[in-house]
Design a protein around this motif. Structure first.
Motif, PDB file in Angstrom:
ATOM      1  N   GLY A  41     -28.500  -0.958   3.638  1.00  6.76           N
ATOM      2  CA  GLY A  41     -28.064  -2.149   2.889  1.00  6.76           C
ATOM      3  C   GLY A  41     -28.168  -2.347   1.485  1.00  6.76           C
ATOM      4  O   GLY A  41     -27.729  -3.330   0.758  1.00  6.76           O
ATOM      5  N   MET A  42     -28.214  -1.242   0.797  1.00  4.43           N
ATOM      6  CA  MET A  42     -28.267  -1.232  -0.891  1.00  4.43           C
ATOM      7  C   MET A  42     -26.908  -0.660  -1.010  1.00  4.43           C
ATOM      8  O   MET A  42     -26.289   0.237  -0.732  1.00  4.43           O
ATOM      9  N   TYR A  43     -26.191  -1.245  -1.902  1.00 11.38           N
ATOM     10  CA  TYR A  43     -24.719  -1.045  -2.545  1.00 11.38           C
ATOM     11  C   TYR A  43     -24.999   0.063  -3.624  1.00 11.38           C
ATOM     12  O   TYR A  43     -25.900   0.094  -4.368  1.00 11.38           O
ATOM     13  N   MET A  44     -24.229   1.230  -3.337  1.00  9.17           N
ATOM     14  CA  MET A  44     -24.323   2.206  -4.489  1.00  9.17           C
ATOM     15  C   MET A  44     -23.640   1.902  -5.720  1.00  9.17           C
ATOM     16  O   MET A  44     -24.327   2.544  -6.504  1.00  9.17           O
ATOM     17  N   TYR A  45     -22.714   1.097  -5.812  1.00 13.58           N
ATOM     18  CA  TYR A  45     -21.977   0.933  -7.177  1.00 13.58           C
ATOM     19  C   TYR A  45     -21.875  -0.570  -7.222  1.00 13.58           C
ATOM     20  O   TYR A  45     -21.801  -1.517  -6.716  1.00 13.58           O
ATOM     21  N   ASP A  46     -21.741  -0.679  -8.761  1.00 16.73           N
ATOM     22  CA  ASP A  46     -21.635  -2.166  -9.282  1.00 16.73           C
ATOM     23  C   ASP A  46     -20.191  -2.762  -8.882  1.00 16.73           C
ATOM     24  O   ASP A  46     -20.088  -3.874  -8.532  1.00 16.73           O
ATOM     25  N   THR A  47     -19.212  -1.947  -8.850  1.00 17.13           N
ATOM     26  CA  THR A  47     -17.869  -2.394  -8.689  1.00 17.13           C
ATOM     27  C   THR A  47     -17.363  -1.135  -7.905  1.00 17.13           C
ATOM     28  O   THR A  47     -17.341  -0.193  -7.837  1.00 17.13           O
ATOM     29  N   MET A  48     -16.407  -1.784  -7.194  1.00 16.38           N
ATOM     30  CA  MET A  48     -15.230  -0.756  -6.416  1.00 16.38           C
ATOM     31  C   MET A  48     -14.717  -0.016  -7.284  1.00 16.38           C
ATOM     32  O   MET A  48     -14.398   1.289  -6.853  1.00 16.38           O
ATOM     33  N   GLU A  49     -14.289  -0.299  -8.564  1.00 15.08           N
ATOM     34  CA  GLU A  49     -13.516   0.606  -9.317  1.00 15.08           C
ATOM     35  C   GLU A  49     -14.361   1.788  -9.560  1.00 15.08           C
ATOM     36  O   GLU A  49     -13.997   3.018  -9.399  1.00 15.08           O
ATOM     37  N   ASN A 126     -11.465   0.623   0.230  1.00 16.07           N
ATOM     38  CA  ASN A 126     -11.665  -0.704  -0.346  1.00 16.07           C
ATOM     39  C   ASN A 126     -11.449  -1.862   0.657  1.00 16.07           C
ATOM     40  O   ASN A 126     -11.976  -2.738   0.709  1.00 16.07           O
ATOM     41  N   VAL A 127     -10.817  -1.444   1.957  1.00 15.38           N
ATOM     42  CA  VAL A 127     -10.527  -2.486   2.909  1.00 15.38           C
ATOM     43  C   VAL A 127     -11.789  -2.431   3.813  1.00 15.38           C
ATOM     44  O   VAL A 127     -12.132  -3.496   4.365  1.00 15.38           O
ATOM     45  N   THR A 137     -18.023  -6.299  -3.537  1.00 11.09           N
ATOM     46  CA  THR A 137     -16.590  -6.846  -3.371  1.00 11.09           C
ATOM     47  C   THR A 137     -15.680  -6.061  -3.387  1.00 11.09           C
ATOM     48  O   THR A 137     -15.616  -5.033  -4.184  1.00 11.09           O
ATOM     49  N   ALA A 138     -14.433  -6.015  -2.776  1.00  8.38           N
ATOM     50  CA  ALA A 138     -13.433  -5.235  -2.714  1.00  8.38           C
ATOM     51  C   ALA A 138     -12.481  -5.886  -3.962  1.00  8.38           C
ATOM     52  O   ALA A 138     -12.727  -6.771  -4.805  1.00  8.38           O
ATOM     53  N   ILE A 139     -11.417  -4.957  -4.181  1.00 13.31           N
ATOM     54  CA  ILE A 139     -10.477  -5.448  -5.270  1.00 13.31           C
ATOM     55  C   ILE A 139      -8.937  -5.506  -4.755  1.00 13.31           C
ATOM     56  O   ILE A 139      -8.989  -4.902  -3.590  1.00 13.31           O
ATOM     57  N   TYR A 141      -6.401  -3.894  -4.081  1.00 14.11           N
ATOM     58  CA  TYR A 141      -5.855  -2.237  -4.379  1.00 14.11           C
ATOM     59  C   TYR A 141      -4.354  -2.039  -5.069  1.00 14.11           C
ATOM     60  O   TYR A 141      -4.269  -1.378  -5.846  1.00 14.11           O
ATOM     61  N   PHE A 142      -3.489  -2.792  -4.617  1.00 11.65           N
ATOM     62  CA  PHE A 142      -2.044  -2.446  -4.872  1.00 11.65           C
ATOM     63  C   PHE A 142      -1.919  -3.114  -6.390  1.00 11.65           C
ATOM     64  O   PHE A 142      -1.056  -2.466  -7.016  1.00 11.65           O
ATOM     65  N   ASP A 143      -2.522  -4.213  -6.670  1.00 10.72           N
ATOM     66  CA  ASP A 143      -2.308  -4.591  -8.104  1.00 10.72           C
ATOM     67  C   ASP A 143      -2.909  -3.508  -8.897  1.00 10.72           C
ATOM     68  O   ASP A 143      -2.670  -3.346 -10.090  1.00 10.72           O
ATOM     69  N   ARG A 144      -4.198  -2.919  -8.677  1.00  6.93           N
ATOM     70  CA  ARG A 144      -4.866  -1.984  -9.191  1.00  6.93           C
ATOM     71  C   ARG A 144      -3.940  -0.761  -9.708  1.00  6.93           C
ATOM     72  O   ARG A 144      -4.018  -0.266 -10.850  1.00  6.93           O
ATOM     73  N   LEU A 145      -3.037  -0.247  -8.593  1.00  7.52           N
ATOM     74  CA  LEU A 145      -2.369   0.968  -8.869  1.00  7.52           C
ATOM     75  C   LEU A 145      -1.105   0.415  -9.836  1.00  7.52           C
ATOM     76  O   LEU A 145      -0.977   1.161 -10.600  1.00  7.52           O
ATOM     77  N   ARG A 146      -0.855  -0.992  -9.860  1.00  6.06           N
ATOM     78  CA  ARG A 146       0.346  -1.222 -10.646  1.00  6.06           C
ATOM     79  C   ARG A 146      -0.048  -1.412 -11.953  1.00  6.06           C
ATOM     80  O   ARG A 146       0.446  -0.825 -13.328  1.00  6.06           O
ATOM     81  N   ILE A 147      -0.984  -2.125 -12.367  1.00  3.01           N
ATOM     82  CA  ILE A 147      -1.640  -2.784 -13.566  1.00  3.01           C
ATOM     83  C   ILE A 147      -2.113  -1.685 -14.341  1.00  3.01           C
ATOM     84  O   ILE A 147      -1.864  -1.487 -15.383  1.00  3.01           O
TER      85      ILE A 147
END
Length: 232
Positions: A41-49, A126-127, A137-139, A141-147
């Motif tokens: 139940g512990m999150y590995m990373y602060d952000t999905m990035e 991500n999904v 939290t998720a991000i 994903y497709f905006d991440r690829l484009r931007i």
């Protein structure tokens, strides 16, 4: 060379290549899932990035290096070890042209494997973040690829990974040893996963990886040059 490339693709069958892609992505997705639910139940990373970047470097890309090593052993090293390459050389095609085609096939296979598996497994990560504990939290994903031009970064990494697969082949073919090729692939994969780097431009993480790619190119030149002198 293009004609021989078509023959090679037909020989190893497109269905087997697709099966290799599917098997690798499925096994890696299963491994990611197991790791994701093993944290208590512990999150590995602060952000999905951050999670995606670390998973790519620690698992997905090193795994691709190993798969490329296995593939290159099959289409290059094993043919010399089992002397089936004699049949190909007897066709009257220049040896260097044959080896150039096999090297290109290895690199193209590695590039497509790396790019496709990175895209699909990052999307999977991500999904499914709701069920795993890589990040809270998720991000988008497709905006991440484009931007953020992530596709460009993925392509660069895919190029580096695919060329690295040639170095174990060059080492393995010297002794006609598939096990040596596999072992070198694993070592290179571990070095990639460790992300070794220093505060010096040429010895940064990327710089060291580029050096490995240059060594691989030297290895490709060795394969092409020495195949003419190989006593089969």
């Amino acid at each position: 060379m293009m004609r021989f490339l078509q023959i090679e693709i037909m020989k190893y069958k497109l269905s087997k290549i697709i099966y290799t892609f599917f098997l690798y992505i499925s096994l890696m997705a299963f491994l990611l899932f197991l790791l994701g639910i093993s944290t208590g139940g512990m999150y590995m990373y602060d952000t999905m990035e951050t999670a995606i970047r670390e998973v790519n470097n620690a698992l997905i890309w090193p795994g691709c290096i190993v798969v490329i090593g296995i593939w290159s052993s099959k289409i290059i090293v094993q043919e010399f070890k089992e002397k089936t390459i004699q049949i190909v050389f007897s066709l009257g095609i220049e040896r260097q042209s044959i080896m150039r085609t096999k090297i290109i096939l290895t690199v193209v296979f590695g590039f497509i494997l790396t790019l496709l598996s990175t895209f699909l497994l990052d999307l999977f990560l991500n999904v499914t973040t709701e069920y795993m504990y890589y990040s809270e939290t998720a991000i988008n994903y497709f905006d991440r690829l484009r931007i953020k031009n992530i596709l460009g970064d993925m392509a660069i990494s895919a190029v580096l990974v695919s060329f690295m697969g040639i170095l174990p082949t060059a080492i393995g073919i010297k002794k006609y040893s598939s096990s040596l090729t596999y072992g070198c692939s694993i070592i290179i994969a571990l070095l990639w996963a460790m992300q070794i780097g220093f505060d010096i431009f040429f010895l940064s993480i990327t710089g060291i990886r580029v050096i490995f790619c240059l060594c691989s190119m030297v290895g490709a030149a060795y394969i092409m040059g020495s195949c003419r002198r190989m006593d089969l």
